[in-house]
Design a protein around this motif. Structure first.
Motif, PDB file in Angstrom:
ATOM      1  N   ASP B  66       1.084  32.964 -40.065  1.00  0.00           N
ATOM      2  CA  ASP B  66       2.305  32.887 -39.258  1.00  0.00           C
ATOM      3  C   ASP B  66       2.116  33.625 -37.946  1.00  0.00           C
ATOM      4  OD1 ASP B  66       3.434  31.512 -41.302  1.00  0.00           O
ATOM      5  OD2 ASP B  66       4.867  33.064 -41.899  1.00  0.00           O
ATOM      6  N   ILE B  67       2.316  32.931 -36.833  1.00  0.00           N
ATOM      7  CA  ILE B  67       2.198  33.576 -35.533  1.00  0.00           C
ATOM      8  C   ILE B  67       3.437  33.296 -34.692  1.00  0.00           C
ATOM      9  CG2 ILE B  67       0.837  31.629 -34.593  1.00  0.00           C
ATOM     10  CD1 ILE B  67      -0.578  33.699 -32.760  1.00  0.00           C
ATOM     11  N   TYR B  68       3.920  34.330 -34.002  1.00  0.00           N
ATOM     12  CA  TYR B  68       5.044  34.206 -33.069  1.00  0.00           C
ATOM     13  C   TYR B  68       4.472  34.412 -31.670  1.00  0.00           C
ATOM     14  CZ  TYR B  68       9.818  34.562 -31.300  1.00  0.00           C
ATOM     15  OH  TYR B  68      11.003  34.321 -30.631  1.00  0.00           O
ATOM     16  N   LEU B  69       4.627  33.433 -30.798  1.00  0.00           N
ATOM     17  CA  LEU B  69       4.040  33.501 -29.457  1.00  0.00           C
ATOM     18  C   LEU B  69       4.979  34.197 -28.478  1.00  0.00           C
ATOM     19  CD1 LEU B  69       2.688  29.837 -29.082  1.00  0.00           C
ATOM     20  CD2 LEU B  69       1.698  31.762 -30.336  1.00  0.00           C
ATOM     21  N   VAL B  70       4.412  35.084 -27.670  1.00  0.00           N
ATOM     22  CA  VAL B  70       5.212  35.705 -26.618  1.00  0.00           C
ATOM     23  C   VAL B  70       4.509  35.541 -25.270  1.00  0.00           C
ATOM     24  CG1 VAL B  70       4.269  37.995 -27.201  1.00  0.00           C
ATOM     25  CG2 VAL B  70       6.343  37.858 -25.852  1.00  0.00           C
ATOM     26  N   ASP B  71       5.276  35.099 -24.277  1.00  0.00           N
ATOM     27  CA  ASP B  71       4.803  34.955 -22.889  1.00  0.00           C
ATOM     28  C   ASP B  71       3.842  33.778 -22.682  1.00  0.00           C
ATOM     29  OD1 ASP B  71       4.948  35.779 -20.220  1.00  0.00           O
ATOM     30  OD2 ASP B  71       3.077  36.882 -20.372  1.00  0.00           O
ATOM     31  N   PHE B  72       3.758  32.849 -23.626  1.00  0.00           N
ATOM     32  CA  PHE B  72       3.040  31.587 -23.379  1.00  0.00           C
ATOM     33  C   PHE B  72       3.489  30.570 -24.410  1.00  0.00           C
ATOM     34  CE2 PHE B  72      -0.544  31.070 -26.537  1.00  0.00           C
ATOM     35  CZ  PHE B  72      -0.277  32.197 -27.306  1.00  0.00           C
ATOM     36  N   ASN B  73       3.276  29.304 -24.111  1.00  0.00           N
ATOM     37  CA  ASN B  73       3.640  28.268 -25.082  1.00  0.00           C
ATOM     38  C   ASN B  73       2.753  27.045 -24.889  1.00  0.00           C
ATOM     39  OD1 ASN B  73       5.724  25.821 -24.118  1.00  0.00           O
ATOM     40  ND2 ASN B  73       5.715  27.527 -22.694  1.00  0.00           N
ATOM     41  N   ASN B  74       1.452  27.273 -25.001  1.00  0.00           N
ATOM     42  CA  ASN B  74       0.511  26.157 -24.992  1.00  0.00           C
ATOM     43  C   ASN B  74      -0.689  26.564 -25.838  1.00  0.00           C
ATOM     44  OD1 ASN B  74      -1.372  27.688 -23.364  1.00  0.00           O
ATOM     45  ND2 ASN B  74      -0.027  27.267 -21.642  1.00  0.00           N
ATOM     46  N   TYR B  75      -1.547  25.596 -26.142  1.00  0.00           N
ATOM     47  CA  TYR B  75      -2.703  25.911 -26.982  1.00  0.00           C
ATOM     48  C   TYR B  75      -3.829  26.558 -26.176  1.00  0.00           C
ATOM     49  CZ  TYR B  75      -0.373  23.117 -30.550  1.00  0.00           C
ATOM     50  OH  TYR B  75       0.541  22.634 -31.453  1.00  0.00           O
ATOM     51  N   GLN B  76      -3.966  26.165 -24.889  1.00  0.00           N
ATOM     52  CA  GLN B  76      -5.087  26.631 -24.077  1.00  0.00           C
ATOM     53  C   GLN B  76      -5.137  28.148 -23.927  1.00  0.00           C
ATOM     54  OE1 GLN B  76      -3.052  23.759 -23.714  1.00  0.00           O
ATOM     55  NE2 GLN B  76      -3.037  23.684 -21.478  1.00  0.00           N
TER      56      GLN B  76
END
Lengths: 306, 306
Positions: B66-76
């Motif tokens: 489980d990962i929560y993304l902060v300050d980005f929202n793409n795979y690259q």
């Protein structure tokens, strides 16, 4: 002008959501218009009529225009030229569908049962009072999407929000209102087979296979006894005509709490493996299944992967 | 366990955001851990040290976690196996980058200047008190991302939020704190050319062309006088080694309010057209340019389209 629009085959969450958000945006100074890209269904018309709200106008082209998406966040479920539109924001409660934008925007996506639950959060955030009739319609949208709180997609936030909206709208018996609404939704008399199948039908790309899943929610499944075989024939026709690998039609009984699922598929083994069932006479029963999103899509998608 | 993680070359917004969100999630009963997928920079270390906060641990693999993304929202911009991770939520202030998930999740994306502005909104939403040292670090993150409110990405919500956080942290002279921080950021003494170029470097796919854009923000651009030619050579090297069509390096003077932009490109005409400038000696000056996101990316992306 900001156009607020739900998905192509709009349900009440999409229609009421567009109306409520357009009102909210206008209140905070963003000139907005509620629109729809598909035909309004009986349930949504019942809600709008009952609470004296205008129908969103029809609009299916948004090239180079500002559009705010409600109740979906992918290109497939929107207007054909959505990819060329300027998406300025999203309110939704579905999985992320791969949208790309060239500018930052506002996105309110929550793992809750209904987009209108999130819209209530937005009204609170912007400190805007919800008019009584809009609150009533939002309350109905939540009752519809959560199958009167019975769906496994329903969260505590949905029930609390629905009750708060009922209070604003001065609706005391909101469960009775929910049943009244589902009776309207259950109306299948005189409706063409093809229209019934397409009433709430979604198309998915599952690891290269095209899968279509429709759902009809009724208060009594025996309503379908006379037309079940016609529905199966119609489903096979849709599958052939539109190049689907698999088409499912959920006939959901919200009182008995389960779904009879009609099947037309080139991958019957995948369907059977997904729920460890046997498809007999192009149908199978799933006990306690009320939600396409939580109880159908993830299972079949995973089995198409293998 | 939920891992909270910023982008691969983390800035202070990513690092502080991970720390603040992990704290918030733990408070609301979701066991969480702040992590990072890249080396921490001097500015972020200064902030964490100054306010006695632990560094997020290094982690660059999230398959089936489980990962929560902060300050980005793409795979690259994430870990190499992010596509196989279970993304459970996103807090970000960038354009949408095309992420797809198999389940609904919580997404807080706003068109504001800093992710930590949104994180403050989340603390308020969940009604969780922000500890003084976390509030101080969040305040620094906003000052950093908005270049002490000077960046065109800065909104009124960012300034208001930053002041509220300063109040919680009992910081009176937050602008002085901002300058102190930018002095740390300006430190280039003894740093290898390659490291300087990659300190805050982002890679973009612009209509099929690979474009890399780095940025160094300093309080006095004359700091670069002695190493400018080495930076140009280094930039050419990065372009060749990593198959970029175009590499830009913004040397941003936050006091003079403008950027000297170093260029290594196979499409010089596209670069020139983007801002109607002439590239002379592999560089050009853009007055009032402080923001890669608002003043660089959209212009060059549009010109690569034509």
């Amino acid at each position: 002008m900001r156009y607020v629009c739900g998905h192509k085959i709009p349900d009440s969450d999409s229609i009421v959501g567009a109306v409520a958000l357009a009102y909210l945006f206008n209140q905070i100074g963003i000139k907005s218009q509620a629109v729809r890209t598909g035909e309004i269904n009986d349930e949504s018309r019942f809600i709008l009529d009952k609470f004296c709200l205008d129908e969103p106008i029809f609009k299916d082209s948004f090239k180079d225009q500002d559009i705010y998406l409600v109740d979906f966040n992918n290109y497939q479920e929107g207007a054909d030229d959505l990819v060329d539109a300027n998406i300025v924001g999203i309110t939704d409660h579905h999985k992320m569908g791969g949208i790309k934008t060239s500018k930052p925007l506002d996105v309110w996506i929550r793992a809750v049962g209904c987009s209108n639950t999130i819209i209530k959060e937005m009204f609170d955030f912007y400190d805007i009072k919800i008019p009584k009739n809009i609150a009533a319609a939002m309350c109905c949208a939540i009752l519809s999407d959560t199958v009167i709180f019975k769906s496994p997609t329903c969260t505590k936030i949905d029930t609390t929000t629905c009750k708060e909206l009922a209070k604003i709208a001065n609706i005391k018996e909101y469960k009775k209102l929910g049943l009244e609404m589902f009776n309207v939704k259950s109306n299948i008399k005189g409706v063409a087979i093809d229209q019934l199948i397409k009433r709430d039908f979604k198309s998915f790309d599952m690891h290269g296979k095209k899968v279509g899943i429709g759902q009809l929610e009724v208060v009594d499944i025996t309503l379908f006894d006379d037309i079940k075989e016609q529905l199966k024939d119609g489903l096979r026709q849709v599958k052939e005509d539109e190049g689907f690998d698999t088409c499912l039609l959920l006939l959901t009984d919200i009182i008995a709490m389960g779904s009879l699922i009609l099947v037309a598929s080139d991958s019957i083994d995948v369907v059977q493996r997904s729920w460890d069932i046997k498809v007999v006479d192009s149908e199978f029963w799933l006990d306690r299944c009320l939600s396409r999103k939580k109880q159908i899509v993830p299972y079949i998608e995973q089995n198409f992967k293998q």
